[in-house]
Design an enzyme around this catalytic site. Sequence first.
Site, PDB file in Angstrom:
ATOM      1  N   HIS A  61       0.866  -1.179   0.000  1.00  0.00           N
ATOM      2  CA  HIS A  61       0.000   0.000   0.000  1.00  0.00           C
ATOM      3  C   HIS A  61       0.900   1.226   0.000  1.00  0.00           C
ATOM      4  O   HIS A  61       1.627   1.455   0.970  1.00  0.00           O
ATOM      5  CB  HIS A  61      -0.908  -0.015   1.233  1.00  0.00           C
ATOM      6  CG  HIS A  61      -1.841  -1.186   1.255  1.00  0.00           C
ATOM      7  ND1 HIS A  61      -3.087  -1.153   0.675  1.00  0.00           N
ATOM      8  CD2 HIS A  61      -1.698  -2.447   1.744  1.00  0.00           C
ATOM      9  CE1 HIS A  61      -3.677  -2.341   0.819  1.00  0.00           C
ATOM     10  NE2 HIS A  61      -2.850  -3.136   1.467  1.00  0.00           N
ATOM     11  N   LEU A  62       0.871   1.972  -1.099  1.00  0.00           N
ATOM     12  CA  LEU A  62       1.728   3.165  -1.179  1.00  0.00           C
ATOM     13  C   LEU A  62       0.960   4.442  -0.818  1.00  0.00           C
ATOM     14  O   LEU A  62       1.551   5.514  -0.729  1.00  0.00           O
ATOM     15  CB  LEU A  62       2.369   3.277  -2.568  1.00  0.00           C
ATOM     16  CG  LEU A  62       3.298   2.112  -2.950  1.00  0.00           C
ATOM     17  CD1 LEU A  62       3.901   2.344  -4.335  1.00  0.00           C
ATOM     18  CD2 LEU A  62       4.410   1.902  -1.924  1.00  0.00           C
ATOM     19  N   ASP A 151      -8.679  -4.809  -2.610  1.00  0.00           N
ATOM     20  CA  ASP A 151      -7.991  -5.084  -1.345  1.00  0.00           C
ATOM     21  C   ASP A 151      -8.308  -4.052  -0.269  1.00  0.00           C
ATOM     22  O   ASP A 151      -8.380  -2.854  -0.509  1.00  0.00           O
ATOM     23  CB  ASP A 151      -6.481  -5.157  -1.528  1.00  0.00           C
ATOM     24  CG  ASP A 151      -5.810  -5.612  -0.238  1.00  0.00           C
ATOM     25  OD1 ASP A 151      -6.205  -6.668   0.276  1.00  0.00           O
ATOM     26  OD2 ASP A 151      -4.929  -4.891   0.259  1.00  0.00           O
ATOM     27  N   HIS A 178      -8.711  -9.986  -1.768  1.00  0.00           N
ATOM     28  CA  HIS A 178      -8.812  -9.885  -0.313  1.00  0.00           C
ATOM     29  C   HIS A 178     -10.105 -10.608   0.039  1.00  0.00           C
ATOM     30  O   HIS A 178     -11.186 -10.140  -0.297  1.00  0.00           O
ATOM     31  CB  HIS A 178      -8.856  -8.411   0.093  1.00  0.00           C
ATOM     32  CG  HIS A 178      -9.157  -8.177   1.542  1.00  0.00           C
ATOM     33  ND1 HIS A 178      -8.232  -7.636   2.418  1.00  0.00           N
ATOM     34  CD2 HIS A 178     -10.282  -8.389   2.261  1.00  0.00           C
ATOM     35  CE1 HIS A 178      -8.782  -7.543   3.614  1.00  0.00           C
ATOM     36  NE2 HIS A 178     -10.028  -7.974   3.559  1.00  0.00           N
ATOM     37  N   ASN A 277      -5.158  -7.199   9.191  1.00  0.00           N
ATOM     38  CA  ASN A 277      -6.271  -7.907   8.591  1.00  0.00           C
ATOM     39  C   ASN A 277      -5.830  -8.600   7.305  1.00  0.00           C
ATOM     40  O   ASN A 277      -5.298  -7.940   6.423  1.00  0.00           O
ATOM     41  CB  ASN A 277      -7.411  -6.928   8.269  1.00  0.00           C
ATOM     42  CG  ASN A 277      -8.688  -7.649   7.896  1.00  0.00           C
ATOM     43  OD1 ASN A 277      -8.893  -8.797   8.254  1.00  0.00           O
ATOM     44  ND2 ASN A 277      -9.556  -6.959   7.157  1.00  0.00           N
ATOM     45  N   ASP A 304       2.195  -7.182   2.237  1.00  0.00           N
ATOM     46  CA  ASP A 304       1.021  -6.393   2.642  1.00  0.00           C
ATOM     47  C   ASP A 304       1.475  -5.162   3.449  1.00  0.00           C
ATOM     48  O   ASP A 304       0.853  -4.801   4.458  1.00  0.00           O
ATOM     49  CB  ASP A 304       0.023  -7.235   3.443  1.00  0.00           C
ATOM     50  CG  ASP A 304      -1.320  -6.532   3.600  1.00  0.00           C
ATOM     51  OD1 ASP A 304      -1.534  -5.476   2.961  1.00  0.00           O
ATOM     52  OD2 ASP A 304      -2.163  -7.037   4.370  1.00  0.00           O
ATOM     53  N   HIS A 308       0.747   3.338   8.430  1.00  0.00           N
ATOM     54  CA  HIS A 308      -0.200   4.277   9.048  1.00  0.00           C
ATOM     55  C   HIS A 308       0.598   5.276   9.875  1.00  0.00           C
ATOM     56  O   HIS A 308       1.761   5.023  10.214  1.00  0.00           O
ATOM     57  CB  HIS A 308      -1.184   3.528   9.954  1.00  0.00           C
ATOM     58  CG  HIS A 308      -2.118   2.631   9.206  1.00  0.00           C
ATOM     59  ND1 HIS A 308      -3.113   3.112   8.388  1.00  0.00           N
ATOM     60  CD2 HIS A 308      -2.198   1.269   9.138  1.00  0.00           C
ATOM     61  CE1 HIS A 308      -3.775   2.086   7.858  1.00  0.00           C
ATOM     62  NE2 HIS A 308      -3.233   0.956   8.274  1.00  0.00           N
ATOM     63  N   PHE A 322      -6.195  -1.272  10.599  1.00  0.00           N
ATOM     64  CA  PHE A 322      -5.481  -2.540  10.395  1.00  0.00           C
ATOM     65  C   PHE A 322      -4.210  -2.294   9.582  1.00  0.00           C
ATOM     66  O   PHE A 322      -4.203  -1.468   8.670  1.00  0.00           O
ATOM     67  CB  PHE A 322      -6.353  -3.500   9.585  1.00  0.00           C
ATOM     68  CG  PHE A 322      -7.558  -4.034  10.313  1.00  0.00           C
ATOM     69  CD1 PHE A 322      -7.419  -5.083  11.214  1.00  0.00           C
ATOM     70  CD2 PHE A 322      -8.828  -3.517  10.072  1.00  0.00           C
ATOM     71  CE1 PHE A 322      -8.531  -5.610  11.860  1.00  0.00           C
ATOM     72  CE2 PHE A 322      -9.946  -4.035  10.713  1.00  0.00           C
ATOM     73  CZ  PHE A 322      -9.798  -5.084  11.616  1.00  0.00           C
ATOM     74  N   GLY A 323      -3.149  -3.025   9.857  1.00  0.00           N
ATOM     75  CA  GLY A 323      -2.001  -3.020   8.957  1.00  0.00           C
ATOM     76  C   GLY A 323      -0.664  -2.908   9.650  1.00  0.00           C
ATOM     77  O   GLY A 323      -0.548  -2.356  10.749  1.00  0.00           O
TER      78      GLY A 323
HETATM   79 ZN   LIG Z   1      -5.994  -7.187   2.166  1.00  0.00          ZN
END
Ligand SMILES: [Zn+2]
Length: 424
Positions: A61-62, A151, A178, A277, A304, A308, A322-323
Amino acid sequence: MGYVLKHGTIIGENTRLEQVDVLVEGNRIKQIGIDIDSTGHTLIDCTNLFISPGFIDMHVHLREPGFEYKETIESGSKAAAAGGFTTVACMPNTRPATDNADIVRFIIEQANKHGYARVLPIAAITAGQKGEELTDIPALKEAGAVGLSDDGRGVQRADRMKRAMEIAKQYDMPLIIHAEDETLSGKGCMNAGEAAERLGLPGIPDDAEAVMVARDIVLAEVTGAHLHVCHVSAKSVIELIRYAKGRGLPVTGEVAPHHLLLTDDQIDPDNSDWKVNPPLRTKRDREACIEAFLDGTLDIVATDHAPHSVEEKQKPFTEAPFGMVGLEIAFPLMYTHFVKTGRMTLNELVDRMATRPAKLFKLQGGRIQPGEPADLTVLDLHATKVIDPASFLSKGKNTPFAGQKAQGWPVLTMVDGVVSFDAR
Ligand SMILES: [Zn+2]
Protein backbone atom coordinates in the site's frame (compact mmCIF):
# COMPACT_ATOMS: atom_id res chain seq x y z
CA MET A 1 29.77 3.84 -18.47
CA GLY A 2 28.17 1.09 -16.43
CA TYR A 3 28.74 -0.92 -13.26
CA VAL A 4 30.81 -3.95 -12.47
CA LEU A 5 29.64 -5.86 -9.39
CA LYS A 6 32.81 -7.68 -8.44
CA HIS A 7 33.49 -10.99 -6.67
CA GLY A 8 29.92 -11.66 -5.58
CA THR A 9 28.00 -14.91 -5.25
CA ILE A 10 25.04 -15.01 -7.63
CA ILE A 11 21.98 -16.86 -6.41
CA GLY A 12 18.61 -17.64 -7.95
CA GLU A 13 17.04 -20.16 -10.34
CA ASN A 14 18.85 -23.01 -8.61
CA THR A 15 22.28 -21.67 -9.37
CA ARG A 16 25.02 -20.46 -7.15
CA LEU A 17 27.98 -18.91 -8.89
CA GLU A 18 30.76 -17.91 -6.56
CA GLN A 19 33.33 -15.20 -7.07
CA VAL A 20 31.79 -13.85 -10.24
CA ASP A 21 31.43 -10.40 -11.73
CA VAL A 22 28.33 -8.86 -13.24
CA LEU A 23 28.63 -6.14 -15.86
CA VAL A 24 25.68 -3.78 -16.11
CA GLU A 25 25.46 -1.45 -19.07
CA GLY A 26 22.56 0.87 -19.57
CA ASN A 27 19.56 -0.80 -18.01
CA ARG A 28 20.60 -4.37 -18.80
CA ILE A 29 22.81 -7.11 -17.46
CA LYS A 30 25.46 -7.28 -20.16
CA GLN A 31 27.77 -10.04 -19.00
CA ILE A 32 28.41 -12.45 -16.16
CA GLY A 33 31.92 -13.75 -15.86
CA ILE A 34 35.24 -13.94 -14.08
CA ASP A 35 37.61 -10.98 -13.98
CA ILE A 36 35.48 -8.63 -16.07
CA ASP A 37 37.47 -5.50 -16.83
CA SER A 38 36.01 -2.63 -14.84
CA THR A 39 37.94 0.11 -16.64
CA GLY A 40 35.57 2.98 -17.32
CA HIS A 41 32.85 1.49 -15.11
CA THR A 42 31.86 2.07 -11.51
CA LEU A 43 33.11 -0.79 -9.38
CA ILE A 44 30.86 -2.27 -6.71
CA ASP A 45 32.86 -4.62 -4.52
CA CYS A 46 30.68 -7.62 -3.68
CA THR A 47 33.31 -9.67 -1.84
CA ASN A 48 31.48 -11.79 0.78
CA LEU A 49 28.15 -10.55 -0.56
CA PHE A 50 25.36 -12.30 -2.48
CA ILE A 51 23.75 -10.96 -5.63
CA SER A 52 20.09 -11.87 -6.00
CA PRO A 53 17.51 -10.97 -8.61
CA GLY A 54 15.63 -7.96 -7.23
CA PHE A 55 12.71 -8.94 -5.00
CA ILE A 56 9.15 -8.50 -6.23
CA ASP A 57 6.35 -7.69 -3.77
CA MET A 58 2.86 -8.18 -5.20
CA HIS A 59 1.11 -6.55 -2.25
CA VAL A 60 1.95 -3.10 -0.91
CA HIS A 61 0.00 0.00 0.00
CA LEU A 62 1.73 3.17 -1.18
CA ARG A 63 -1.20 5.37 -0.05
CA GLU A 64 -0.92 7.87 -2.90
CA PRO A 65 -3.12 9.54 -3.98
CA GLY A 66 -5.05 10.59 -0.90
CA PHE A 67 -3.18 9.42 2.17
CA GLU A 68 0.21 11.03 1.63
CA TYR A 69 0.62 11.51 5.38
CA LYS A 70 0.86 7.71 5.70
CA GLU A 71 3.14 7.08 2.69
CA THR A 72 3.85 8.37 -0.80
CA ILE A 73 5.01 6.63 -3.93
CA GLU A 74 8.39 8.21 -3.25
CA SER A 75 8.72 7.15 0.41
CA GLY A 76 7.15 3.75 -0.17
CA SER A 77 9.37 2.91 -3.12
CA LYS A 78 12.40 4.10 -1.13
CA ALA A 79 11.40 1.64 1.57
CA ALA A 80 11.04 -1.01 -1.12
CA ALA A 81 14.56 -0.35 -2.38
CA ALA A 82 15.91 -0.50 1.18
CA GLY A 83 14.29 -3.90 1.54
CA GLY A 84 15.87 -5.18 -1.68
CA PHE A 85 12.65 -4.92 -3.69
CA THR A 86 12.94 -3.72 -7.27
CA THR A 87 9.26 -4.15 -8.15
CA VAL A 88 6.17 -3.53 -6.03
CA ALA A 89 2.51 -3.86 -6.97
CA CYS A 90 0.39 -1.28 -5.16
CA MET A 91 -3.17 -1.76 -4.00
CA PRO A 92 -6.05 0.47 -5.11
CA ASN A 93 -7.47 1.53 -1.74
CA THR A 94 -6.22 5.06 -2.31
CA ARG A 95 -8.43 8.17 -2.16
CA PRO A 96 -9.93 8.33 -4.66
CA ALA A 97 -9.67 4.61 -5.24
CA THR A 98 -7.55 3.46 -8.17
CA ASP A 99 -10.67 2.63 -10.14
CA ASN A 100 -10.09 4.50 -13.41
CA ALA A 101 -7.39 4.84 -16.03
CA ASP A 102 -6.42 8.39 -14.98
CA ILE A 103 -5.38 7.27 -11.50
CA VAL A 104 -3.50 4.28 -12.89
CA ARG A 105 -1.61 6.66 -15.16
CA PHE A 106 -1.04 9.11 -12.27
CA ILE A 107 0.59 6.36 -10.18
CA ILE A 108 2.82 5.31 -13.06
CA GLU A 109 3.81 8.94 -13.71
CA GLN A 110 4.58 9.58 -10.03
CA ALA A 111 6.67 6.41 -9.93
CA ASN A 112 8.56 7.46 -13.06
CA LYS A 113 9.25 10.88 -11.54
CA HIS A 114 9.93 10.01 -7.90
CA GLY A 115 10.16 6.24 -7.69
CA TYR A 116 12.97 4.06 -6.40
CA ALA A 117 11.38 0.83 -7.64
CA ARG A 118 9.18 -0.31 -10.46
CA VAL A 119 5.65 0.43 -9.29
CA LEU A 120 2.86 -1.62 -10.83
CA PRO A 121 -0.66 -0.43 -10.09
CA ILE A 122 -3.33 -2.94 -9.19
CA ALA A 123 -6.72 -1.46 -10.09
CA ALA A 124 -10.02 -1.80 -8.30
CA ILE A 125 -12.55 -4.45 -9.29
CA THR A 126 -15.50 -2.20 -8.46
CA ALA A 127 -16.01 1.57 -8.62
CA GLY A 128 -14.85 3.17 -5.38
CA GLN A 129 -14.28 -0.38 -4.09
CA LYS A 130 -17.93 -0.27 -3.14
CA GLY A 131 -18.66 -3.73 -4.49
CA GLU A 132 -21.39 -2.71 -6.90
CA GLU A 133 -20.51 -1.30 -10.31
CA LEU A 134 -17.58 -2.96 -12.10
CA THR A 135 -14.65 -0.85 -13.26
CA ASP A 136 -13.66 -0.57 -16.92
CA ILE A 137 -11.23 -3.49 -16.94
CA PRO A 138 -9.95 -3.12 -20.54
CA ALA A 139 -9.26 0.60 -19.97
CA LEU A 140 -7.43 -0.13 -16.70
CA LYS A 141 -5.30 -2.75 -18.39
CA GLU A 142 -4.59 -0.40 -21.28
CA ALA A 143 -3.46 2.27 -18.77
CA GLY A 144 -0.98 -0.14 -17.19
CA ALA A 145 -2.73 -1.95 -14.34
CA VAL A 146 -1.30 -5.44 -13.77
CA GLY A 147 -4.18 -6.93 -11.82
CA LEU A 148 -7.52 -6.34 -10.16
CA SER A 149 -8.33 -6.19 -6.47
CA ASP A 150 -10.65 -4.45 -4.01
CA ASP A 151 -7.99 -5.08 -1.35
CA GLY A 152 -8.92 -3.80 2.06
CA ARG A 153 -12.34 -5.25 1.38
CA GLY A 154 -13.76 -8.35 -0.19
CA VAL A 155 -16.21 -8.14 -3.10
CA GLN A 156 -19.35 -9.14 -1.25
CA ARG A 157 -21.57 -9.96 -4.20
CA ALA A 158 -20.92 -13.22 -6.05
CA ASP A 159 -22.56 -11.99 -9.26
CA ARG A 160 -20.19 -9.00 -9.40
CA MET A 161 -17.14 -11.19 -8.82
CA LYS A 162 -18.24 -13.68 -11.43
CA ARG A 163 -18.68 -10.98 -14.06
CA ALA A 164 -15.32 -9.41 -13.12
CA MET A 165 -13.66 -12.81 -13.58
CA GLU A 166 -15.31 -13.32 -16.97
CA ILE A 167 -13.95 -10.00 -18.21
CA ALA A 168 -10.58 -10.45 -16.48
CA LYS A 169 -10.15 -13.81 -18.17
CA GLN A 170 -10.83 -12.21 -21.53
CA TYR A 171 -8.18 -9.53 -20.89
CA ASP A 172 -5.68 -11.83 -19.16
CA MET A 173 -5.82 -9.97 -15.83
CA PRO A 174 -5.37 -11.75 -12.49
CA LEU A 175 -7.97 -11.31 -9.74
CA ILE A 176 -5.91 -10.61 -6.61
CA ILE A 177 -8.42 -11.08 -3.86
CA HIS A 178 -8.81 -9.89 -0.31
CA ALA A 179 -11.14 -12.59 0.97
CA GLU A 180 -13.47 -11.38 3.69
CA ASP A 181 -17.18 -11.97 4.01
CA GLU A 182 -18.28 -8.95 5.98
CA THR A 183 -21.39 -10.65 7.31
CA LEU A 184 -19.00 -12.97 9.18
CA SER A 185 -16.07 -10.67 10.01
CA GLY A 186 -18.31 -7.97 11.51
CA LYS A 187 -16.53 -5.50 13.73
CA GLY A 188 -13.80 -7.86 14.89
CA CYS A 189 -10.27 -6.58 15.48
CA MET A 190 -8.30 -9.80 16.01
CA ASN A 191 -8.71 -13.52 15.41
CA ALA A 192 -11.81 -15.01 17.03
CA GLY A 193 -10.76 -17.58 19.58
CA GLU A 194 -9.23 -18.11 22.98
CA ALA A 195 -6.86 -15.16 22.81
CA ALA A 196 -9.64 -12.73 21.83
CA GLU A 197 -11.84 -14.07 24.62
CA ARG A 198 -9.06 -13.68 27.16
CA LEU A 199 -8.48 -10.08 26.04
CA GLY A 200 -12.17 -9.31 25.73
CA LEU A 201 -11.77 -8.13 22.14
CA PRO A 202 -14.21 -8.82 19.26
CA GLY A 203 -12.99 -11.56 16.95
CA ILE A 204 -12.83 -12.20 13.22
CA PRO A 205 -13.36 -15.92 12.54
CA ASP A 206 -11.28 -17.60 9.87
CA ASP A 207 -14.49 -18.72 8.16
CA ALA A 208 -14.96 -15.07 7.08
CA GLU A 209 -11.85 -15.59 4.93
CA ALA A 210 -12.51 -19.20 3.92
CA VAL A 211 -16.11 -18.69 2.77
CA MET A 212 -15.08 -16.12 0.19
CA VAL A 213 -12.07 -18.13 -0.98
CA ALA A 214 -14.36 -21.14 -1.48
CA ARG A 215 -16.80 -19.03 -3.50
CA ASP A 216 -14.05 -17.54 -5.63
CA ILE A 217 -12.46 -20.92 -6.32
CA VAL A 218 -15.81 -22.08 -7.66
CA LEU A 219 -16.00 -18.95 -9.81
CA ALA A 220 -12.41 -19.37 -11.01
CA GLU A 221 -13.29 -22.86 -12.20
CA VAL A 222 -16.37 -21.61 -14.00
CA THR A 223 -14.65 -18.64 -15.64
CA GLY A 224 -11.06 -19.84 -16.01
CA ALA A 225 -9.72 -16.59 -14.52
CA HIS A 226 -6.45 -16.52 -12.58
CA LEU A 227 -7.40 -16.23 -8.91
CA HIS A 228 -4.61 -15.10 -6.60
CA VAL A 229 -5.52 -15.24 -2.93
CA CYS A 230 -3.87 -12.48 -0.89
CA HIS A 231 -2.39 -12.73 2.58
CA VAL A 232 -3.58 -16.24 3.44
CA SER A 233 -3.75 -16.58 7.21
CA ALA A 234 -5.74 -19.70 8.08
CA LYS A 235 -5.58 -23.48 7.81
CA SER A 236 -9.13 -23.60 6.45
CA VAL A 237 -8.15 -21.34 3.55
CA ILE A 238 -5.03 -23.38 2.79
CA GLU A 239 -7.09 -26.56 2.52
CA LEU A 240 -9.28 -24.85 -0.08
CA ILE A 241 -6.29 -23.65 -2.11
CA ARG A 242 -4.79 -27.11 -1.95
CA TYR A 243 -8.06 -28.53 -3.26
CA ALA A 244 -8.14 -25.98 -6.10
CA LYS A 245 -4.56 -26.69 -7.10
CA GLY A 246 -5.26 -30.40 -6.93
CA ARG A 247 -7.98 -29.86 -9.52
CA GLY A 248 -5.53 -27.99 -11.72
CA LEU A 249 -7.33 -24.65 -11.37
CA PRO A 250 -5.49 -21.39 -12.03
CA VAL A 251 -5.36 -20.54 -8.32
CA THR A 252 -2.29 -19.16 -6.53
CA GLY A 253 -1.66 -17.86 -3.04
CA GLU A 254 0.57 -15.51 -1.14
CA VAL A 255 1.61 -15.38 2.49
CA ALA A 256 2.92 -12.47 4.53
CA PRO A 257 5.92 -12.82 6.86
CA HIS A 258 3.74 -11.87 9.84
CA HIS A 259 1.37 -14.78 9.27
CA LEU A 260 4.34 -17.14 9.05
CA LEU A 261 5.96 -15.80 12.21
CA LEU A 262 3.35 -14.45 14.65
CA THR A 263 0.22 -15.76 16.40
CA ASP A 264 -2.79 -14.25 18.18
CA ASP A 265 -1.69 -15.35 21.65
CA GLN A 266 1.33 -13.00 21.36
CA ILE A 267 -0.78 -9.90 20.75
CA ASP A 268 -0.19 -6.97 23.07
CA PRO A 269 -3.64 -5.33 23.30
CA ASP A 270 -2.01 -2.04 24.30
CA ASN A 271 -0.03 -1.93 21.07
CA SER A 272 -2.14 -1.54 17.93
CA ASP A 273 0.88 -2.31 15.75
CA TRP A 274 -0.25 -5.92 16.28
CA LYS A 275 -3.53 -5.22 14.54
CA VAL A 276 -3.70 -6.53 11.01
CA ASN A 277 -6.27 -7.91 8.59
CA PRO A 278 -6.57 -10.82 8.11
CA PRO A 279 -5.60 -11.09 11.76
CA LEU A 280 -2.77 -13.08 13.28
CA ARG A 281 -4.28 -16.48 13.90
CA THR A 282 -3.58 -19.51 16.07
CA LYS A 283 -0.43 -21.63 16.31
CA ARG A 284 -2.26 -24.30 14.30
CA ASP A 285 -2.96 -21.80 11.53
CA ARG A 286 0.59 -20.53 11.59
CA GLU A 287 1.94 -24.07 11.30
CA ALA A 288 -0.39 -24.69 8.36
CA CYS A 289 0.87 -21.50 6.69
CA ILE A 290 4.47 -22.62 7.12
CA GLU A 291 3.76 -26.08 5.74
CA ALA A 292 1.84 -24.62 2.78
CA PHE A 293 4.60 -22.14 2.08
CA LEU A 294 7.25 -24.86 2.14
CA ASP A 295 5.29 -27.22 -0.09
CA GLY A 296 4.36 -24.47 -2.56
CA THR A 297 0.59 -24.38 -1.90
CA LEU A 298 1.29 -20.76 -0.99
CA ASP A 299 3.43 -19.67 -3.91
CA ILE A 300 5.00 -16.39 -2.93
CA VAL A 301 5.85 -14.04 -0.07
CA ALA A 302 4.10 -10.67 -0.15
CA THR A 303 4.44 -8.12 2.63
CA ASP A 304 1.02 -6.39 2.64
CA HIS A 305 3.10 -3.34 3.61
CA ALA A 306 0.43 -1.10 5.19
CA PRO A 307 1.82 2.11 6.64
CA HIS A 308 -0.20 4.28 9.05
CA SER A 309 0.64 7.37 11.05
CA VAL A 310 1.83 7.09 14.65
CA GLU A 311 -1.34 8.92 15.79
CA GLU A 312 -3.58 6.41 14.06
CA LYS A 313 -1.74 3.47 15.56
CA GLN A 314 -1.79 5.04 19.02
CA LYS A 315 -5.55 4.56 19.09
CA PRO A 316 -6.97 1.69 21.15
CA PHE A 317 -6.88 -1.76 19.59
CA THR A 318 -10.57 -1.69 18.67
CA GLU A 319 -10.29 1.68 16.88
CA ALA A 320 -6.83 1.72 15.26
CA PRO A 321 -6.59 0.92 11.54
CA PHE A 322 -5.48 -2.54 10.40
CA GLY A 323 -2.00 -3.02 8.96
CA MET A 324 1.72 -3.42 9.44
CA VAL A 325 4.69 -2.21 7.44
CA GLY A 326 6.88 -4.89 5.97
CA LEU A 327 9.03 -3.84 3.03
CA GLU A 328 12.25 -3.12 4.92
CA ILE A 329 12.27 -6.22 7.10
CA ALA A 330 10.72 -8.96 4.96
CA PHE A 331 13.94 -10.46 3.66
CA PRO A 332 15.87 -10.35 6.98
CA LEU A 333 12.89 -11.95 8.77
CA MET A 334 12.49 -14.64 6.14
CA TYR A 335 16.22 -15.32 5.97
CA THR A 336 16.52 -15.52 9.75
CA HIS A 337 13.53 -17.77 10.33
CA PHE A 338 13.50 -19.93 7.20
CA VAL A 339 17.00 -20.14 5.75
CA LYS A 340 19.12 -19.85 8.90
CA THR A 341 16.94 -22.48 10.56
CA GLY A 342 17.36 -24.87 7.63
CA ARG A 343 13.68 -24.95 6.64
CA MET A 344 14.47 -23.82 3.11
CA THR A 345 17.51 -22.93 1.06
CA LEU A 346 18.51 -19.42 0.12
CA ASN A 347 17.75 -20.28 -3.49
CA GLU A 348 14.25 -21.37 -2.56
CA LEU A 349 13.61 -18.14 -0.68
CA VAL A 350 14.88 -16.05 -3.59
CA ASP A 351 12.60 -18.07 -5.85
CA ARG A 352 9.58 -17.17 -3.70
CA MET A 353 10.53 -13.50 -3.43
CA ALA A 354 11.72 -12.80 -6.96
CA THR A 355 11.56 -15.50 -9.61
CA ARG A 356 8.17 -16.98 -8.93
CA PRO A 357 6.23 -13.70 -8.63
CA ALA A 358 7.76 -12.65 -11.96
CA LYS A 359 6.61 -15.90 -13.57
CA LEU A 360 3.13 -15.96 -12.02
CA PHE A 361 2.32 -12.40 -13.03
CA LYS A 362 4.34 -12.33 -16.27
CA LEU A 363 6.59 -9.52 -15.07
CA GLN A 364 10.09 -8.65 -16.10
CA GLY A 365 12.89 -9.43 -13.68
CA GLY A 366 13.28 -12.40 -11.39
CA ARG A 367 16.46 -13.69 -12.99
CA ILE A 368 20.07 -12.71 -13.43
CA GLN A 369 21.06 -13.36 -17.00
CA PRO A 370 22.70 -11.39 -19.79
CA GLY A 371 20.07 -9.40 -21.62
CA GLU A 372 17.72 -9.22 -18.62
CA PRO A 373 16.88 -5.86 -16.99
CA ALA A 374 19.44 -4.96 -14.32
CA ASP A 375 17.16 -5.44 -11.31
CA LEU A 376 19.50 -6.67 -8.59
CA THR A 377 19.76 -6.90 -4.85
CA VAL A 378 23.08 -7.23 -3.05
CA LEU A 379 22.77 -8.98 0.31
CA ASP A 380 25.03 -9.15 3.32
CA LEU A 381 23.99 -12.44 4.88
CA HIS A 382 26.31 -12.00 7.83
CA ALA A 383 24.93 -8.64 8.97
CA THR A 384 22.74 -8.79 12.06
CA LYS A 385 20.63 -5.84 13.14
CA VAL A 386 17.93 -5.09 15.64
CA ILE A 387 14.77 -3.98 13.83
CA ASP A 388 14.39 -0.28 14.54
CA PRO A 389 11.34 1.41 12.98
CA ALA A 390 12.97 4.82 13.56
CA SER A 391 15.49 3.88 10.87
CA PHE A 392 12.81 2.98 8.28
CA LEU A 393 12.64 5.01 5.09
CA SER A 394 8.91 4.30 5.01
CA LYS A 395 6.75 6.91 6.70
CA GLY A 396 5.08 4.01 8.48
CA LYS A 397 6.76 2.76 11.63
CA ASN A 398 4.02 0.32 12.61
CA THR A 399 5.47 -3.13 13.13
CA PRO A 400 5.27 -5.61 15.99
CA PHE A 401 8.73 -6.88 14.99
CA ALA A 402 10.38 -3.77 16.49
CA GLY A 403 13.25 -4.77 18.76
CA GLN A 404 13.68 -8.22 17.22
CA LYS A 405 17.07 -9.26 15.88
CA ALA A 406 17.32 -10.33 12.27
CA GLN A 407 20.15 -11.47 10.05
CA GLY A 408 20.73 -10.96 6.33
CA TRP A 409 20.22 -7.42 5.11
CA PRO A 410 20.14 -5.83 1.66
CA VAL A 411 23.07 -3.45 1.20
CA LEU A 412 22.56 -2.32 -2.37
CA THR A 413 19.62 -2.36 -4.75
CA MET A 414 19.69 -1.62 -8.46
CA VAL A 415 16.60 -1.03 -10.57
CA ASP A 416 16.82 -0.88 -14.34
CA GLY A 417 20.58 -0.27 -14.08
CA VAL A 418 20.25 2.57 -11.56
CA VAL A 419 21.36 2.26 -7.92
CA SER A 420 18.20 2.88 -5.89
CA PHE A 421 19.61 2.03 -2.46
CA ASP A 422 23.15 1.88 -1.17
CA ALA A 423 23.95 1.21 2.48
CA ARG A 424 27.57 0.22 2.00
ZN1 LIG B 1 -5.99 -7.19 2.17
